[in-house]
Scaffold this motif. Structure first.
Motif, PDB file in Angstrom:
ATOM      1  N   CYS A  75       0.837  -1.201   0.000  1.00 45.25           N
ATOM      2  CA  CYS A  75       0.000   0.000   0.000  1.00 45.25           C
ATOM      3  C   CYS A  75       0.874   1.254   0.000  1.00 45.25           C
ATOM      4  O   CYS A  75       1.739   1.401   0.866  1.00 45.25           O
ATOM      5  N   LEU A  76       0.610   2.155  -0.931  1.00 49.81           N
ATOM      6  CA  LEU A  76       1.358   3.408  -1.000  1.00 49.81           C
ATOM      7  C   LEU A  76       0.542   4.594  -0.517  1.00 49.81           C
ATOM      8  O   LEU A  76       1.048   5.716  -0.484  1.00 49.81           O
ATOM      9  N   PHE A  77      -0.718   4.360  -0.145  1.00 50.47           N
ATOM     10  CA  PHE A  77      -1.495   5.414   0.508  1.00 50.47           C
ATOM     11  C   PHE A  77      -2.574   4.777   1.357  1.00 50.47           C
ATOM     12  O   PHE A  77      -2.883   3.593   1.239  1.00 50.47           O
ATOM     13  N   ASN A  95       2.859   2.606   3.281  1.00 50.71           N
ATOM     14  CA  ASN A  95       3.494   3.915   3.235  1.00 50.71           C
ATOM     15  C   ASN A  95       2.701   4.925   4.056  1.00 50.71           C
ATOM     16  O   ASN A  95       2.821   6.122   3.854  1.00 50.71           O
ATOM     17  N   SER A  96       1.858   4.438   4.978  1.00 47.66           N
ATOM     18  CA  SER A  96       1.057   5.342   5.803  1.00 47.66           C
ATOM     19  C   SER A  96       1.098   4.892   7.258  1.00 47.66           C
ATOM     20  O   SER A  96       1.530   3.785   7.566  1.00 47.66           O
ATOM     21  N   ALA A 227     -14.012  12.822   3.198  1.00 46.90           N
ATOM     22  CA  ALA A 227     -14.683  13.025   4.483  1.00 46.90           C
ATOM     23  C   ALA A 227     -15.749  14.116   4.376  1.00 46.90           C
ATOM     24  O   ALA A 227     -16.872  13.967   4.872  1.00 46.90           O
ATOM     25  N   ALA A 228     -15.409  15.214   3.704  1.00 47.46           N
ATOM     26  CA  ALA A 228     -16.358  16.315   3.560  1.00 47.46           C
ATOM     27  C   ALA A 228     -17.575  15.919   2.735  1.00 47.46           C
ATOM     28  O   ALA A 228     -18.659  16.489   2.901  1.00 47.46           O
ATOM     29  N   LYS A 306      -6.650  11.239   5.536  1.00 48.05           N
ATOM     30  CA  LYS A 306      -5.902  10.312   4.686  1.00 48.05           C
ATOM     31  C   LYS A 306      -6.590   8.965   4.460  1.00 48.05           C
ATOM     32  O   LYS A 306      -6.420   8.358   3.401  1.00 48.05           O
ATOM     33  N   GLY A 307      -7.345   8.475   5.451  1.00 46.30           N
ATOM     34  CA  GLY A 307      -7.902   7.128   5.362  1.00 46.30           C
ATOM     35  C   GLY A 307      -8.840   6.924   4.194  1.00 46.30           C
ATOM     36  O   GLY A 307      -8.661   6.042   3.365  1.00 46.30           O
ATOM     37  N   ARG A 308      -9.896   7.719   4.147  1.00 43.64           N
ATOM     38  CA  ARG A 308     -10.813   7.784   3.010  1.00 43.64           C
ATOM     39  C   ARG A 308     -11.623   6.530   2.731  1.00 43.64           C
ATOM     40  O   ARG A 308     -12.491   6.516   1.857  1.00 43.64           O
ATOM     41  N   GLY A 309     -11.373   5.435   3.434  1.00 41.06           N
ATOM     42  CA  GLY A 309     -12.115   4.204   3.224  1.00 41.06           C
ATOM     43  C   GLY A 309     -13.282   4.077   4.185  1.00 41.06           C
ATOM     44  O   GLY A 309     -13.498   4.929   5.051  1.00 41.06           O
TER      45      GLY A 309
END
Length: 325
Positions: A75-77, A95-96, A227-228, A306-309
């Motif tokens: 994983c790179l993000f 990478n996080s 998130a927004a 950063k998570g976004r999932g």
């Protein structure tokens, strides 16, 4: 002002913000004349079955083809880490720092996952390939440049999430590729159920999400910030994108009478301290109702920015709805 869009700044997460105090960014859209967020369609909780496949066209139209279900994934993000955690998979390397969050692996178990050196912007290709990955997942506008160097040695998958719907789509795609279809359906259903419950009793309070490392920070808008993109369903969120160079003046922010403020402190180099603390002495900042009333919430940027999932967004919903009551 920040010279870049919300997607650019929050996906790179290392670009230093420049210019005036409060800025808004993202994709283009007009703000309603009355300043109130437009009603959004009700959440659909029903989850369509996911079919396992090693070949598919992803939610963003990219074609992915694997010889077999991937077992070693780098994983790179952070969205990649979020998705894999939801599917019950631990990445071979990452990478996080998201995995250290207590709702993911936690600090101790996260230490067992190798970190790819080179930083978010320039992860080292040799280090990536040293893990002999079946699949490498990165952020398209940041890591797409790595594709030529990885070609022939592994499969590179560039994701580009902008809304929660994109994140759900990538979850489903990854579940299909890994054969974790039941886990993917469960994670999607859990998230949809939580969002549906939140939107049944939306808050009438005006909310705002800001992000940055110092007095130069950005406003997260629903058009390009995952998130927004949840907030129009759960609160009055009148922040609309004004394009790549668009910005909000401090006077405009004050005119919206923000009731609840969420702050994502992003670390750049040697920058230390919370963003809200750095702004505490600014007389204009102190006039915002949320600041005057003590309703400013420093949130975990690993999950919020950063998570976004679906797991990270579940954290966002839990914390946001609690603060908006």
């Amino acid at each position: 002002m920040l010279r870049s869009s919300s997607r650019f700044v929050r996906s790179w997460l290392t670009a230093a913000a420049v210019g005036s105090l409060l800025v808004g960014c993202g994709s283009s859209s007009e703000e309603p004349a009355n300043g109130k967020a437009k009603p959004t369609a009700r959440m659909e909780v029903t989850v369509e079955p996911i079919k396992a496949s090693t070949e598919l066209t992803d939610t963003n139209g990219a074609k992915i083809s694997l010889k077999k279900e991937p077992e070693r994934i780098v994983c790179l993000f952070a969205l990649c880490d979020d998705i894999l955690t939801e599917l019950g998979i631990v990445p071979t390397a990452t990478n996080s720092a998201l995995l250290a969050h207590p709702d993911f692996l936690g600090e101790e178990k996260a230490k067992e996952v190798d970190i790819i050196p080179g930083g978010f912007i320039a992860p080292e290709v040799e280090a990536i390939l040293s893990h002999k990955p079946d699949l490498v997942i990165g952020l398209g506008d940041t890591h797409g440049k790595l594709a030529p160097a990885l070609k022939g040695a592994t499969t590179f998958w560039a994701m580009q999430p902008e809304t929660w719907q994109d994140s759900v789509g990538y979850l489903r795609d990854t579940a299909a590729l890994t054969g974790r279809t039941a886990q993917g359906e469960k994670a999607e259903r859990t998230f949809r159920t939580k969002l549906a419950a939140a939107e049944k009793t939306p808050s009438d309070k005006t909310a705002l999400i800001i992000y940055g490392s110092d007095e130069n920070f950005g406003v997260a808008t629903p058009e390009g910030d995952v998130a927004a993109s949840l907030f129009p369903k759960i609160a009055d969120y009148p922040w609309k994108s004004r394009g790549v160079e668009g910005s909000y003046s401090l006077e405009e922010i004050l005119a919206k009478d923000v009731d609840v403020l969420f702050v994502e402190t992003l670390s750049f180099g040697d920058a230390e301290g919370k963003l809200s603390e750095k702004l505490a002495g600014n007389p204009l900042w102190s006039k915002i109702p949320a600041v005057k009333n003590g309703d400013v919430h420093e949130v975990n940027s690993e999950a919020w920015a950063k998570g976004r999932g679906t797991r990270s967004l579940g954290i966002v919903l839990d914390e946001a709805t609690a603060a908006l009551r």
